[in-house]
Design an enzyme around this catalytic site. Structure first.
Site, PDB file in Angstrom:
ATOM      1  N   ASP A  89       0.857  -1.179   0.000  1.00  0.00           N
ATOM      2  CA  ASP A  89       0.000   0.000   0.000  1.00  0.00           C
ATOM      3  C   ASP A  89       0.899   1.237   0.000  1.00  0.00           C
ATOM      4  OD1 ASP A  89       0.903   0.164   2.547  1.00  0.00           O
ATOM      5  OD2 ASP A  89      -1.000  -0.270   3.511  1.00  0.00           O
ATOM      6  N   SER A  90       0.309   2.392  -0.258  1.00  0.00           N
ATOM      7  CA  SER A  90       1.131   3.574  -0.563  1.00  0.00           C
ATOM      8  C   SER A  90       1.659   4.286   0.666  1.00  0.00           C
ATOM      9  CB  SER A  90       0.301   4.571  -1.357  1.00  0.00           C
ATOM     10  OG  SER A  90      -0.725   5.087  -0.523  1.00  0.00           O
ATOM     11  N   GLY A 221     -11.051   4.187   1.466  1.00  0.00           N
ATOM     12  CA  GLY A 221     -11.857   5.052   2.323  1.00  0.00           C
ATOM     13  C   GLY A 221     -13.180   4.456   2.755  1.00  0.00           C
ATOM     14  N   ASP A 271      -8.351  -7.244   1.364  1.00  0.00           N
ATOM     15  CA  ASP A 271      -7.345  -7.462   2.409  1.00  0.00           C
ATOM     16  C   ASP A 271      -7.949  -6.956   3.700  1.00  0.00           C
ATOM     17  OD1 ASP A 271      -5.702  -4.864   3.616  1.00  0.00           O
ATOM     18  OD2 ASP A 271      -6.826  -4.435   1.794  1.00  0.00           O
ATOM     19  N   CYS A 309     -11.551 -29.165   9.133  1.00  0.00           N
ATOM     20  CA  CYS A 309     -10.660 -28.088   8.652  1.00  0.00           C
ATOM     21  C   CYS A 309      -9.267 -28.674   8.415  1.00  0.00           C
ATOM     22  CB  CYS A 309     -10.609 -26.958   9.676  1.00  0.00           C
ATOM     23  SG  CYS A 309      -9.375 -25.689   9.287  1.00  0.00           S
ATOM     24  N   CYS A 311      -6.403 -26.960   8.286  1.00  0.00           N
ATOM     25  CA  CYS A 311      -5.302 -26.091   8.726  1.00  0.00           C
ATOM     26  C   CYS A 311      -4.402 -26.815   9.725  1.00  0.00           C
ATOM     27  CB  CYS A 311      -5.857 -24.804   9.336  1.00  0.00           C
ATOM     28  SG  CYS A 311      -6.274 -24.932  11.091  1.00  0.00           S
ATOM     29  N   CYS A 314      -6.006 -27.269  13.326  1.00  0.00           N
ATOM     30  CA  CYS A 314      -7.094 -28.253  13.428  1.00  0.00           C
ATOM     31  C   CYS A 314      -6.619 -29.677  13.160  1.00  0.00           C
ATOM     32  CB  CYS A 314      -8.229 -27.898  12.465  1.00  0.00           C
ATOM     33  SG  CYS A 314      -9.103 -26.391  12.955  1.00  0.00           S
ATOM     34  N   HIS A 340      -5.145 -20.764  11.601  1.00  0.00           N
ATOM     35  CA  HIS A 340      -6.505 -21.250  11.332  1.00  0.00           C
ATOM     36  C   HIS A 340      -7.336 -20.189  10.607  1.00  0.00           C
ATOM     37  CE1 HIS A 340     -10.493 -22.985  11.727  1.00  0.00           C
ATOM     38  NE2 HIS A 340     -10.870 -21.772  12.091  1.00  0.00           N
TER      39      HIS A 340
END
Length: 375
Positions: A89-90, A221, A271, A309, A311, A314, A340
């Protein structure tokens, strides 16, 4: 280059080809502010939990360790050992949210570092230079993010300055990409639509920046204090005026429900710090809604966070054990929870893409939302 593969209503299913690989969209970008995901998550972990894009912060890396340091070490990809796309990002949002003192002028923003108070200047050219030093795949234009309660007059002035800044960003990016010592000569630039919650200002701005033939377009914004309904209303107004054949990025959003609503309204990129921030505090996303592992009812619960799950948390550990780690303030607890949550988000994006491929997104969205309302 963006390739639109399929549409269902306004929802888009695409592929974004970059110098660091192809991004399948819609996509959730995992937020690694200072070139790391908070919670002790490595880039090796990121690959294991199906991360496509890592997002880093220009402002934070400029202050620490310094973008010149990162450039000397071969750029952000080499520095953090990540060979997939990175979006930076800027720094604009942080300048406006973190700096204790700031003065906005046509040339840019004067502010004090939130770390040591030293005076810093950042404008479009500086932001592009920093991001070029970092060598990210996608750079964001330097903009002002006006408050959601700013007056109409203020927002009109702010947005026209953001447009002028965008022209300067584009010129500087073209110049930097042509230089011999630039790390990523194919760095891409996304412009940012602003306008607070004024539909007409947003639409005019979207039309203006759409003419500039950028690599992608973000809507900034939002998720800064307005209601979810206001956010969805702005998306419905703005997205149709951004180029369909370029990716659309809704910055800083959001909850699983926000993402499903955003996809339905034509957004490709998302994001948000929620999965990692909530995870560090024991708040976990599941298909049955959010759970808080600090609740006493999990003390003797030997089930995984979510059955089925895939992950790492899990697959190996129980709610009771992870709860114990969190309460004992062991780093492993936060790490497992972050893994997770990011896995949950990345898997949800995979499911969204599959549903769009099959033309079943509307049905998927309805079922997913109903399931998550249980808690």
């Amino acid at each position: 280059m963006y390739k639109l593969l399929k549409r269902e209503g306004m929802a888009k299913r695409g592929e974004f080809h970059t110098v660091h690989g192809v991004i399948q969209t819609p996509v959730f970008m995992n937020v690694g502010t200072a070139a790391a995901i908070k919670g002790g998550v490595s880039t090796v972990d990121l690959k294991n939990i199906k991360t496509q894009v890592q997002l880093s912060n220009t402002y934070h890396l400029h202050l620490r360790p310094g973008d010149h340091v990162v450039k000397q070490l071969g750029g952000l990809h080499q520095f953090m050992v990540w060979d997939r796309p990175i979006l930076t990002d800027s720094g604009g949002f942080q300048v406006f949210s973190l700096a204790k003192f700031r003065k906005i002028k046509e040339e840019g923003v004067y502010f004090h570092s939130h770390i040591d108070g030293r005076k810093i200047f950042m404008g479009p050219e500086e932001s592009m230079q920093i991001q070029s030093n970092l060598g990210s795949t996608i750079a964001m234009a330097f903009d002002e993010c006006p408050s959601s309660v700013a007056t109409r007059e203020y927002v009109i002035d702010s947005v026209s300055r953001t447009t002028r800044w965008l022209e300067r960003c584009k010129a500087q990016m073209n110049r930097l990409n042509s230089l011999e010592d630039t790390i990523n000569k194919q760095q891409m630039l996304f412009g940012i639509n602003q306008g607070a919650i004024y539909e007409d200002i947003r639409v005019e701005h979207a039309k203006a920046i759409a003419q500039m033939d950028l690599d992608g377009y973000a809507i900034g914004g939002l998720a800064v204090g307005e209601t979810h309904e206001e956010m969805y209303r702005i998306l419905e107004a703005v997205v149709p005026h951004l180029p369909m054949e370029k990716p659309t990025y809704l910055m800083g959003v959001g909850t699983p429900a926000n993402i499903l609503e955003g996809v339905e309204r034509g957004v490709d990129f998302f994001d948000c710090v929620y999965p990692s921030r909530n995870g560090r505090h024991g708040h976990l996303y599941t298909n049955q809604g959010k759970i808080n592992l600090f609740n006493a009812k999990y003390e003797l619960d030997d089930a995984p966070i979510e059955k089925g799950c895939g992950c790492p948390a899990c697959q190996n550990y129980s709610r009771a054990y992870i709860r114990h780690l969190l309460k004992a303030k062991e780093m492993l607890g936060a790490r497992l929870c972050v893994l997770h949550n990011l896995y949950f988000y990345n898997t949800m994006m995979e499911e969204i893409r599959d549903a769009l491929d099959k033309g079943e997104f509307a049905a998927y969205k309805k079922k997913k939302l109903e399931g998550m309302e249980h808690n």
